[in-house]
Motif scaffolding. Structure first.
Motif, PDB file in Angstrom:
ATOM      1  N   LYS A 107       2.813  -3.868   7.033  1.00 31.76           N
ATOM      2  CA  LYS A 107       4.030  -4.645   6.782  1.00 31.76           C
ATOM      3  C   LYS A 107       3.872  -6.102   7.167  1.00 31.76           C
ATOM      4  CE  LYS A 107       8.132  -2.991   7.475  1.00 31.76           C
ATOM      5  NZ  LYS A 107       9.328  -2.371   8.088  1.00 31.76           N
ATOM      6  N   THR A 108       2.889  -6.410   7.990  1.00 32.81           N
ATOM      7  CA  THR A 108       2.678  -7.800   8.392  1.00 32.81           C
ATOM      8  C   THR A 108       1.913  -8.589   7.342  1.00 32.81           C
ATOM      9  OG1 THR A 108       0.575  -7.343   9.528  1.00 32.81           O
ATOM     10  CG2 THR A 108       2.612  -7.042  10.797  1.00 32.81           C
ATOM     11  N   ARG A 109       1.421  -7.922   6.320  1.00 30.40           N
ATOM     12  CA  ARG A 109       0.618  -8.569   5.280  1.00 30.40           C
ATOM     13  C   ARG A 109       1.459  -8.819   4.040  1.00 30.40           C
ATOM     14  NH1 ARG A 109      -5.108  -7.963   5.989  1.00 30.40           N
ATOM     15  NH2 ARG A 109      -5.531  -7.081   8.047  1.00 30.40           N
ATOM     16  N   ASN A 110       1.239  -9.980   3.414  1.00 33.28           N
ATOM     17  CA  ASN A 110       2.026 -10.360   2.242  1.00 33.28           C
ATOM     18  C   ASN A 110       1.315 -10.113   0.918  1.00 33.28           C
ATOM     19  OD1 ASN A 110       4.249 -11.333   3.776  1.00 33.28           O
ATOM     20  ND2 ASN A 110       3.129 -13.244   4.185  1.00 33.28           N
ATOM     21  N   ALA A 111       0.056  -9.708   0.959  1.00 35.66           N
ATOM     22  CA  ALA A 111      -0.705  -9.513  -0.279  1.00 35.66           C
ATOM     23  C   ALA A 111      -0.089  -8.408  -1.122  1.00 35.66           C
ATOM     24  CB  ALA A 111      -2.154  -9.174   0.045  1.00 35.66           C
ATOM     25  N   MET A 112      -0.215  -8.536  -2.433  1.00 31.30           N
ATOM     26  CA  MET A 112       0.322  -7.528  -3.340  1.00 31.30           C
ATOM     27  C   MET A 112      -0.351  -6.176  -3.110  1.00 31.30           C
ATOM     28  SD  MET A 112       2.614  -7.058  -5.675  1.00 31.30           S
ATOM     29  CE  MET A 112       2.986  -8.649  -6.440  1.00 31.30           C
ATOM     30  N   ALA A 113      -1.633  -6.191  -2.757  1.00 29.04           N
ATOM     31  CA  ALA A 113      -2.343  -4.937  -2.495  1.00 29.04           C
ATOM     32  C   ALA A 113      -1.719  -4.205  -1.315  1.00 29.04           C
ATOM     33  CB  ALA A 113      -3.821  -5.214  -2.223  1.00 29.04           C
ATOM     34  N   ALA A 114      -1.233  -4.945  -0.312  1.00 33.28           N
ATOM     35  CA  ALA A 114      -0.591  -4.313   0.840  1.00 33.28           C
ATOM     36  C   ALA A 114       0.715  -3.651   0.433  1.00 33.28           C
ATOM     37  CB  ALA A 114      -0.344  -5.354   1.929  1.00 33.28           C
ATOM     38  N   LYS A 115       1.467  -4.312  -0.423  1.00 32.75           N
ATOM     39  CA  LYS A 115       2.730  -3.733  -0.885  1.00 32.75           C
ATOM     40  C   LYS A 115       2.468  -2.473  -1.722  1.00 32.75           C
ATOM     41  CE  LYS A 115       4.840  -8.324  -1.012  1.00 32.75           C
ATOM     42  NZ  LYS A 115       5.551  -8.159   0.279  1.00 32.75           N
ATOM     43  N   ALA A 116       1.438  -2.535  -2.548  1.00 39.89           N
ATOM     44  CA  ALA A 116       1.101  -1.365  -3.363  1.00 39.89           C
ATOM     45  C   ALA A 116       0.644  -0.207  -2.488  1.00 39.89           C
ATOM     46  CB  ALA A 116       0.011  -1.731  -4.373  1.00 39.89           C
ATOM     47  N   LEU A 117      -0.119  -0.516  -1.436  1.00 38.36           N
ATOM     48  CA  LEU A 117      -0.604   0.539  -0.546  1.00 38.36           C
ATOM     49  C   LEU A 117       0.545   1.134   0.260  1.00 38.36           C
ATOM     50  CD1 LEU A 117      -2.929   2.168   0.496  1.00 38.36           C
ATOM     51  CD2 LEU A 117      -3.509   0.313   2.073  1.00 38.36           C
TER      52      LEU A 117
ATOM     53  N   MET B  88      11.103   2.581   0.063  1.00 43.49           N
ATOM     54  CA  MET B  88      10.405   2.276  -1.190  1.00 43.49           C
ATOM     55  C   MET B  88      11.095   1.123  -1.924  1.00 43.49           C
ATOM     56  SD  MET B  88       9.770   6.136  -2.607  1.00 43.49           S
ATOM     57  CE  MET B  88       9.213   7.451  -1.521  1.00 43.49           C
ATOM     58  N   LEU B  89      12.422   1.150  -1.948  1.00 44.72           N
ATOM     59  CA  LEU B  89      13.182   0.094  -2.642  1.00 44.72           C
ATOM     60  C   LEU B  89      13.025  -1.254  -1.937  1.00 44.72           C
ATOM     61  CD1 LEU B  89      16.384   2.113  -3.538  1.00 44.72           C
ATOM     62  CD2 LEU B  89      14.625   1.323  -5.119  1.00 44.72           C
ATOM     63  N   GLU B  90      12.845  -1.229  -0.611  1.00 48.34           N
ATOM     64  CA  GLU B  90      12.620  -2.475   0.123  1.00 48.34           C
ATOM     65  C   GLU B  90      11.316  -3.133  -0.315  1.00 48.34           C
ATOM     66  OE1 GLU B  90      12.699  -1.754   4.281  1.00 48.34           O
ATOM     67  OE2 GLU B  90      14.817  -1.157   4.322  1.00 48.34           O
ATOM     68  N   ILE B  91      10.358  -2.311  -0.746  1.00 46.66           N
ATOM     69  CA  ILE B  91       9.064  -2.842  -1.186  1.00 46.66           C
ATOM     70  C   ILE B  91       9.158  -3.416  -2.588  1.00 46.66           C
ATOM     71  CG2 ILE B  91       6.658  -2.270  -1.714  1.00 46.66           C
ATOM     72  CD1 ILE B  91       6.926   0.014   0.360  1.00 46.66           C
TER      73      ILE B  91
END
Length: 405
Positions: free
Chosen positions: A232-242, A291-294
């Motif tokens: 959650k501390t990472r802003n990369a799109m890959a982090a959100k997908a993971l 999930m919706l928060e992401i």
């Protein structure tokens, strides 16, 4: 005169480039030779001849079309030569159907045609390419140029034996694909007798190999909240997908291929279409608050894909989440392994019924007969299980996550 006919026969209106690029329809080369392009893109040659002195049932000259093979295996010049042979016989009053010298195609020629014919049936382009690549790598170098009617058990074993134990799963698929090609050749009259692949299997010629299932390395479910907190501390799109992958228990391709038109925010539902599901059936995923928060903020990007990659309206790379794990120095864990993590938690901590946990992972439960009668996908029960899982992953420490309570 004969020389003149021969010269005309080996020239015409078509060129190799035209053969490769012409659209659907019947395209004439001249002297009765045509290239037929099907709507599917398949290309084949036919020649139209009039048999001298022979009449059809109506008393008119006997005009007949004969197939000369697919344009992927029969070149333009070969088609012209075969057309010339058919026209010469017709001028002599001989029906080519009964008098033409029959050429037996090679194994590779039949295999390439089978691949083209079955293109519309492949689950996806990648699967279709894998089918022909297996034959290209392990069969064509040894039996590709052999006439298809001369291939028996020794020739098949030449392909299978070297990889039977070392690459057993590949060898098993290779045997299935060789069998398919030889079955098609028999159905077209180029072979007779038993399929040699069947004979090899029935006689147990090859040794039995106990294949060990390869399990994806998974994180212990007790460690997921801490890992998720770091994500959650990472802003990369890959982090959100993971993060989304962890919460939904979905496969990598399902998440990365997710499009906004599959998402129903009002009903808190994501419907992954059948063509992207491993089992070939559409799958509904209930969306939790976490999930919706992401994905909620990502809607403002107005991309076709929920998790957009570096290129506009294109998804993230298949390797993006795995590479993120490596950058985070999370060793011995795969993205797919989070499905096992969820399944372990559902059984050990949440005490969820087997059918609810399995359906949450889009696994088929029960026999074909049982599934025929059990039409529901247990959406609401799965919604509650996913809600508990999301709260656990998000770090609600100290709370009891017993599904049955």
């Amino acid at each position: 005169m004969k020389c003149g006919i021969f010269n005309v026969a080996l020239s015409g209106k078509l060129t190799r480039k035209l053969v490769e690029n012409l659209g659907a329809g019947r395209h004439g080369d001249g002297n009765g030779l045509y290239l037929v392009v099907d709507p599917s893109g398949a290309r084949r040659w036919i020649v139209r001849v009039v048999v001298k002195g022979q009449k059809n049932r109506l008393g008119a000259p006997l005009r007949t079309d004969f197939g000369l093979g697919g344009a992927d295996v029969v070149t333009l010049n070969q088609a012209r030569e075969r057309a010339l042979e058919y026209r010469r016989m017709a001028k002599q009053g001989l029906n080519p159907r009964f008098n033409a010298k029959r050429e037996i195609p090679t194994f590779e020629e039949i295999a390439q045609q089978v691949h083209i014919d079955r293109m519309p049936t492949w689950k996806n382009a990648k699967h279709g390419q894998q089918w022909i690549n297996t034959l290209r790598d392990y069969a064509f170098p040894k039996i590709g140029r052999m006439p298809v009617d001369s291939i028996g058990q020794p020739e098949v074993l030449m392909c299978l034996s070297p990889i039977w134990t070392e690459k057993h799963e590949t060898a098993r698929r290779l045997s299935q694909r060789i069998k398919t090609v030889l079955d098609v050749a028999r159905s077209r009259g180029f072979r007779s007798g038993e399929n040699p692949v069947t004979g090899i299997k029935d006689a147990n010629v090859l040794p039995k190999v106990k294949s060990k299932p390869k399990h994806h390395k998974a994180m212990a479910w007790q460690d997921v909240p801490a890992f998720y907190s770091e994500l959650k501390t990472r802003n990369a799109m890959a982090a959100k997908a993971l993060m989304f992958t962890c919460l939904t228990g979905s496969r990598t391709g399902e998440v990365l291929g997710m499009k906004w038109d599959e998402v129903d925010l009002e009903n808190r539902l994501w419907t992954c279409p059948a063509e992207r599901m491993k089992g070939g059936d559409g799958h509904r995923v209930p969306l939790t608050d976490a999930m919706l928060e992401i994905i909620g903020p990502l809607e403002a990007m107005r991309s076709e894909y929920v998790f957009e990659g570096q290129k506009r309206h294109r998804p993230l790379s298949n390797m993006s989440m795995l590479m993120l794990l490596r950058r985070m120095k999370v060793e011995g864990v795969t993205v797919h392994g989070f499905r096992s993590t969820f399944r372990d938690w559902a059984a050990e901590e949440a005490h969820a019924p087997r059918e609810v946990a399995e359906m949450s992972l889009a696994h088929k439960v029960g026999s074909d007969v049982e599934r025929a009668y059990a039409r529901t996908d247990l959406l609401e029960r799965r919604r509650e299980l996913m809600r508990l899982w999301s709260r656990f992953v998000a770090g609600s420490s100290g709370e009891v996550f017993d599904f049955e309570k």
